[in-house]
Scaffold this motif. Sequence first.
Motif, PDB file in Angstrom:
ATOM      1  N   LEU A   1    -103.840  31.903 -56.395  1.00 56.56           N
ATOM      2  CA  LEU A   1    -104.914  31.479 -57.281  1.00 56.56           C
ATOM      3  C   LEU A   1    -104.991  32.357 -58.516  1.00 56.56           C
ATOM      4  O   LEU A   1    -105.238  31.871 -59.614  1.00 56.56           O
ATOM      5  CB  LEU A   1    -106.255  31.529 -56.544  1.00 56.56           C
TER       6      LEU A   1
ATOM      7  N   GLN B   1     -96.518  35.530 -67.399  1.00 54.81           N
ATOM      8  CA  GLN B   1     -96.657  34.611 -66.268  1.00 54.81           C
ATOM      9  C   GLN B   1     -95.373  34.556 -65.462  1.00 54.81           C
ATOM     10  O   GLN B   1     -95.393  34.504 -64.246  1.00 54.81           O
ATOM     11  CB  GLN B   1     -96.962  33.204 -66.778  1.00 54.81           C
ATOM     12  N   PHE B   2     -94.213  34.577 -66.174  1.00 51.75           N
ATOM     13  CA  PHE B   2     -92.932  34.460 -65.502  1.00 51.75           C
ATOM     14  C   PHE B   2     -92.713  35.633 -64.545  1.00 51.75           C
ATOM     15  O   PHE B   2     -92.413  35.449 -63.366  1.00 51.75           O
ATOM     16  CB  PHE B   2     -91.815  34.387 -66.546  1.00 51.75           C
ATOM     17  N   VAL B   3     -92.896  36.852 -65.059  1.00 54.95           N
ATOM     18  CA  VAL B   3     -92.677  38.026 -64.213  1.00 54.95           C
ATOM     19  C   VAL B   3     -93.724  38.085 -63.103  1.00 54.95           C
ATOM     20  O   VAL B   3     -93.411  38.385 -61.948  1.00 54.95           O
ATOM     21  CB  VAL B   3     -92.685  39.319 -65.055  1.00 54.95           C
TER      22      VAL B   3
ATOM     23  N   GLU C   1    -100.617  35.899 -72.429  1.00 52.91           N
ATOM     24  CA  GLU C   1     -99.458  35.218 -72.969  1.00 52.91           C
ATOM     25  C   GLU C   1     -99.860  34.245 -74.076  1.00 52.91           C
ATOM     26  O   GLU C   1     -99.173  34.107 -75.085  1.00 52.91           O
ATOM     27  CB  GLU C   1     -98.763  34.457 -71.837  1.00 52.91           C
ATOM     28  N   ARG C   2    -100.984  33.581 -73.887  1.00 53.24           N
ATOM     29  CA  ARG C   2    -101.406  32.588 -74.878  1.00 53.24           C
ATOM     30  C   ARG C   2    -102.241  33.208 -75.986  1.00 53.24           C
ATOM     31  O   ARG C   2    -102.712  32.524 -76.886  1.00 53.24           O
ATOM     32  CB  ARG C   2    -102.212  31.488 -74.196  1.00 53.24           C
TER      33      ARG C   2
ATOM     34  N   ARG D   1    -101.835  34.627 -68.066  1.00 50.73           N
ATOM     35  CA  ARG D   1    -101.853  33.435 -68.902  1.00 50.73           C
ATOM     36  C   ARG D   1    -102.668  33.678 -70.172  1.00 50.73           C
ATOM     37  O   ARG D   1    -102.287  33.294 -71.259  1.00 50.73           O
ATOM     38  CB  ARG D   1    -102.450  32.274 -68.097  1.00 50.73           C
TER      39      ARG D   1
ATOM     40  N   ILE E   1    -100.888  43.829 -64.485  1.00 48.05           N
ATOM     41  CA  ILE E   1     -99.806  44.785 -64.675  1.00 48.05           C
ATOM     42  C   ILE E   1     -98.661  44.148 -65.463  1.00 48.05           C
ATOM     43  O   ILE E   1     -98.088  44.759 -66.360  1.00 48.05           O
ATOM     44  CB  ILE E   1     -99.268  45.277 -63.306  1.00 48.05           C
ATOM     45  N   PHE E   2     -98.328  42.896 -65.154  1.00 45.98           N
ATOM     46  CA  PHE E   2     -97.105  42.339 -65.726  1.00 45.98           C
ATOM     47  C   PHE E   2     -97.333  41.515 -66.987  1.00 45.98           C
ATOM     48  O   PHE E   2     -96.423  41.328 -67.772  1.00 45.98           O
ATOM     49  CB  PHE E   2     -96.344  41.544 -64.664  1.00 45.98           C
TER      50      PHE E   2
ATOM     51  N   ALA F   1     -95.156  35.633 -61.683  1.00 47.33           N
ATOM     52  CA  ALA F   1     -94.797  34.642 -60.668  1.00 47.33           C
ATOM     53  C   ALA F   1     -93.655  35.163 -59.789  1.00 47.33           C
ATOM     54  O   ALA F   1     -93.670  35.012 -58.570  1.00 47.33           O
ATOM     55  CB  ALA F   1     -94.399  33.324 -61.319  1.00 47.33           C
TER      56      ALA F   1
ATOM     57  N   ALA G   1    -102.706  35.166 -59.478  1.00 48.93           N
ATOM     58  CA  ALA G   1    -101.583  35.964 -59.990  1.00 48.93           C
ATOM     59  C   ALA G   1    -101.268  35.633 -61.449  1.00 48.93           C
ATOM     60  O   ALA G   1    -100.777  36.478 -62.194  1.00 48.93           O
ATOM     61  CB  ALA G   1    -100.344  35.760 -59.126  1.00 48.93           C
ATOM     62  N   LEU G   2    -101.513  34.411 -61.856  1.00 49.27           N
ATOM     63  CA  LEU G   2    -101.140  34.035 -63.219  1.00 49.27           C
ATOM     64  C   LEU G   2    -102.328  33.995 -64.169  1.00 49.27           C
ATOM     65  O   LEU G   2    -102.164  33.857 -65.378  1.00 49.27           O
ATOM     66  CB  LEU G   2    -100.448  32.666 -63.210  1.00 49.27           C
TER      67      LEU G   2
END
Lengths: 374, 369
Positions: free
Chosen positions: A196, A286-288, A206-207, A203, A282-283, A290, A198-199
């Motif tokens: 639920l 979204q890609f990492v 990133e956006r 997100r 931390i990351f 995930a 992690a992204l």
Amino acid sequence: MKPGRLLRLRGMIRKEWLQVVRDPSSIAIAFFLPLLLLFIFGYGVSLDAENIRVALVIEQADSQSLSFAGGFDQSPYFAPMLLPSIQEAETALRESRVDGIVWLRHNFGRDYLRKESPPIGVIVNGVDANTARLIEGYVQGIWFGWLEQQAERAGRTLKSPVRLEQRIWFNPEVRSTDFLVPGILAVIMTLIGALLTALVIAREWERGTMEALMVTRISVVEILMGKLIPYFILGMGGLVLALTMAHFLFQVPIRGSLWLLLAVSALFLWVALGMGFFISTIFKSQFVAALVAMVSTFLPAFILSGFIFDIRSMPAVIQGLTHLIAARYYVAILQTLFLVGDVWSVILPNAAAMAAMGLFFHGMVYRKTRKQLE
Amino acid sequence: MGHRILALIVKEFLALFRDKKSRLAVIVPPILQLLIFGYAATFDLEHAALAIFNEDTGPFSRDLVGRFERSTGFAVVGYLRSEAEIQPLIDRQGALLVLRIGEQCSAEVARGEGCPVQVLIDGRNSNTAMLALNSVRTIVADFNEERIEQTTGAKLPARLNLRAWFNPNLESRWFIVPGIVALLAMIVTLVVTALSVAREREAGTFDQLLVTPLHPWEILIGKAMPGLIVGVGEASLIIAVAVFWFRVPFNGHLATLYPALIVYVLSIIGVGLMISSFSATLQQALLGAFLFIVPAVTLSGFSTPIANMPDFMQALTYLDPMRYFLTIVRRIFLEGAGVEYFWHELWPMSLIAVVTLALATWLFRHRMY
């Protein structure tokens, strides 16, 4: 709480809620995932071997051999098949058509009557060592039952110096479902929590909407609370669904108090959501995030939580490592609450450890998120 | 045409490995997990916590207790003095089992009757309970047999001669570690492929890829290559660790293992790309990956045997590529089986690979939304 804060928090929750509703995958995670997983786990995961395919080789059909073999026909654990020779039985074992062989040689009955203590050959396929060991246990049970029966028939009682009486507490029928299903809840909740959230924060970064949020008057705590509350509600919904299924579909008894079970589960959900937020913060991609969620959530919760592989059987170093897995504490509490009752000496230390992990994750998220403003 | 695909493959590798964090996330955890799980995933019960409540004072019960004290299967954690101590000790998991020897033990034995011994086991983990019970039974049975021989000179009317093939000491690690090869190969391959299309969909670059002269099957090759190389590469590393570190016997041939491994990885790539093409966002791809991983692991027979499942679940396992590879890898490792023994596993796995790869290619252009 100041009215302005409440208003901002409400706005934030509303925004998150809309995002949840518009991407059906969150709803699917909270409700479809537990249903599917519990169904698959509940029916698919069992350590109770039944109808074990075993080859019986009886070289001489005398009364001793036949009465011994009869024990296998009556046992619920075995589905015996008669094979004419040991060679054929060995081929069947090699081709995995049977899991074990019971071999009574042609002189079995004769030597038995001469009191020469003839051997009963038992060969099991040892590849699956756990099942093999259970099979050996069942064979020993049949053998012993047969010895007693033979003694009785001869008018004696088999007087063994030690009369063993066994009692298995909490789960007298030794149903593996009863300990696996509570443990599965921990795996499912770990997945739900991490999936639920992690992204969610990555997100925003990133956006570029995180910066947009930062320049408003909303505080970091309000942003995080606004993200936590909707997912917490979703997760609790999934949890109640899973508990209901565990109890009513899989008939696992709940011997502890239901409120305590819900309270502890809420605590664990908070930790699991915190872990997701932590990965996300931390990351920041979204890609990492995930990738990390895929490799770091399911397998550790599956293997290191004690849900299926008993922690007490692991080497000391690995036992130490399991303390880093939040699911471990939840599994211990669940197995106790479901099968034993409210045993505070199990619940309190484990709940304290979960609370500490939750504080760590949420604290780190708070710190990392604030630092980015500088 | 060759250089077009090559360029695409290079691009895919860059997308995966350019970022240091994602490079680490793909490579490090599987190796670490193999080392940890290889030790953690065991069903072998050693040093089970045993408490002894001996109400008897005679030599007979002392002798019996000595058997348990010397056994490696048990570690004596305490000697109890009253019945009231038993329940709290088991409740708080201070001991897995309690051995209770009755007051009349030695007296009963002297009269030619049996000594009553009770074993009370914590059944919270029923598998551990069964294993502990089996070891107790074995110790008691050996003890009984010796006593009978000593006192009466008579042997038991028949004896059991137990042997295990392929794994004589019944080490569950030999069973689990080859399973971890299949498990981690699947996770790594899926991690590499399941996010690759969804990521481009979310960023909008996949549409750009579709308007290039590349055929869908060329895109498929480009997208599949990193999964194939990383999946097979890491699986090789994991196999090496299993053989040289965990000392699991490798009785078969690499030449039979590798074709099976490649087909397995291809089938996982197919599934991964299918999930990825279905998804519009990374969140959906992540969910899709888990919706595949968790059932696939559960139904594969990795931790619990397929034979224990109800029939309809057993039927479902035929859709699971991991089920087939798991059987193959275990049989090659321990039994040294050749292709003729697992042809029935190889062809369904190949079929899954072909179907999923074809579907993934089709889905590139035919989105579901």
